[in-house]
Design an enzyme around this catalytic site. Structure first.
Site, short mmCIF file in Angstrom:
data_model
loop_
_atom_site.label_atom_id
_atom_site.label_comp_id
_atom_site.label_asym_id
_atom_site.label_seq_id
_atom_site.Cartn_x
_atom_site.Cartn_y
_atom_site.Cartn_z
N GLY A 11 46.50 58.26 46.14
CA GLY A 11 45.38 58.66 45.29
C GLY A 11 45.63 58.34 43.83
O GLY A 11 44.76 57.83 43.12
N ASP A 12 46.84 58.64 43.35
CA ASP A 12 47.20 58.32 41.97
C ASP A 12 47.19 56.82 41.73
O ASP A 12 46.69 56.33 40.70
CB ASP A 12 48.59 58.87 41.66
CG ASP A 12 48.63 60.38 41.60
OD1 ASP A 12 48.07 60.95 40.66
OD2 ASP A 12 49.22 60.98 42.50
N SER A 13 47.75 56.08 42.66
CA SER A 13 47.87 54.64 42.47
C SER A 13 46.51 53.94 42.50
O SER A 13 46.26 53.02 41.72
CB SER A 13 48.79 54.05 43.55
OG SER A 13 50.08 54.61 43.45
#
Length: 417
Positions: free
Chosen positions: A175-177
């Site tokens: 999700g962050d990436s």
């Protein structure tokens, strides 16, 4: 932990200045990609330990091996943002930057008077990429958000795993990436717009001000994940279909699944094209299915997914991984082993594409890093140095702002840096 700098070549973003205000994954990964392609990235860290990612996962001499990748090519300066002088230094850097990337909780920059509107009032060309859990607006904007929450709210977790078990997560911070990649795309589009609308700010105000139009790039983690969810919305809106978990299969596209070979290895087979399905069935000696008129098209195969998967699995159980791969590749069927990092490090394709870079830590210990992607024919990315020591570039950066050696020494004594 830093390696010796390599011979520098100009990347496509040479001359672009980036200020990173953030920690951990989404914001730093976004600026990492810009640094890999030539941008000068100045990362602001707290003096008392810096970015927490420095201590995440596997460590060498107290510093994360992840750090060597996530912070490569960045300059680290320390600023105690509780101090007014530190905030003023950050403001100077922000006004001089082409792009500011931040992933603090919404409201933090406003408290420090470093919000987009504050900076834009002075530098109309300001580009700020803001990455947060829920975006800068809406009823949830002030809540803390992490990649796991974005993956859940954005729909990814709901469809991940097996139908008879709770949802599972991907084994990385996807999700962050994904949010970081949206941030990079947004930054590049904003930079293009700024340049065609007037260019970089000339540092002047009033009638003498020359500047292109900057903008804020508002990236929400949950929306970045949501953006990947294919036909989820129209399927529900038009047909009332809620996509559910289907294990290793690709729902509604048959056959495309994970199977286990006789020696216990896992293999992915994508035989969902009509011609490919026919070749696959021939290869596994199921002429009855290959010649079944009801299975010629995908819409006929979907109702018989279990039958087709059972046939493929039965064949895989009679083969070891190498024989299964060879037979299916000879039949021109898309197939692949599920790789571990051990598999990657010796794989001919990875090696032919030079997907590993050899570097060394300051003490001479060799270490491999993942190579930079995407690959560009004329202006490829390059690792100039590994993740820097905390505050390694304090003197260089502060000197560039006009601070003397005495000023910098005093700031260190006053715990501003």
């Amino acid at each position: 932990m830093q390696a010796q700098a390599k011979t520098k070549t100009a990347g496509p973003l040479a001359g672009i200045k980036v200020l990173e205000l953030g920690t951990l994954i989404a914001g730093p990964f976004c600026s990492r990609m810009l640094a890999e392609f030539g941008a000068e990235v100045i990362k602001v860290e707290a003096p008392d330990g810096g970015d927490p990612l420095r201590q995440w996962r596997v460590l060498k001499d107290g510093t994360s091996l992840w750090w060597s990748v996530q912070a490569r090519n960045k300059k680290s300066i320390t600023l105690n943002m509780k101090q007014p002088q530190a905030r003023e230094i950050a403001r100077q850097l922000a006004l001089d930057a082409d792009i500011i990337i931040e992933n603090y909780r919404p409201g933090v920059l406003e408290k420090w008077q470093l919000a987009y509107e504050d900076l834009k009032a002075v530098n109309p060309a300001t580009i700020m990429v803001r990455l947060s859990g829920y975006g800068q607006t809406g009823p949830m904007k002030d809540l803390p958000g992490f990649g796991a929450i974005g993956e859940s709210m954005g729909g990814l977790r709901y469809v991940s795993g097996h139908a008879d078990r709770p949802p599972v997560r991907v084994g990385i911070s996807i999700g962050d990436s994904v949010a970081a990649l949206h941030g990079v795309i947004g930054a590049m589009m904003a930079l293009r717009h700024r340049d065609v609308s007037g260019g970089r700010w000339n540092g002047k105000q009033g009638e003498d001000c020359i500047a292109g139009q900057g903008q804020m790039v508002d990236v929400a983690l949950y929306e970045s994940v949501f953006n990947l969810m294919e036909s989820l919305v129209p399927e529900f809106d038009h047909a009332g279909v809620v996509r559910e978990r289907t294990g290793g299969a690709l729902p509604g596209i048959v056959p495309s699944n994970t199977y286990t070979t006789g020696d216990g290895e896992n293999i992915v087979i994508a035989g969902n094209g009509d011609a490919i399905f026919h070749r696959l069935m021939k290869a596994i000696q199921r002429d009855d299915l290959a010649n079944d008129a009801g299975l010629v098209r995908n819409d006929g195969r979907v109702p018989r997914t279990a039958e087709i998967d059972e046939a493929i699995q039965a064949w895989c159980s009679t083969q070891d991984i190498e024989s299964a791969l060879q037979i299916l590749k000879n039949a021109d069927v898309p197939v692949g082993k599920i790789y571990s990092v051990r598999d990657m490090m010796s794989d001919p394709q990875f090696l032919a594409r030079q997907m590993f870079e050899q570097h060394a830590f300051e003490d001479g210990t060799p270490v491999k890093l993942p190579a930079i992607t995407p690959k560009m024919s004329e202006t490829p990315g390059q690792t100039q140095w590994l993740g820097p020591r905390l505050g390694q570039h304090n003197h260089e950066v502060l000197s560039s702002l006009g601070y003397s050696d005495a000023d910098i020494a005093q700031m260190a004594e006053d715990k501003i840096i």
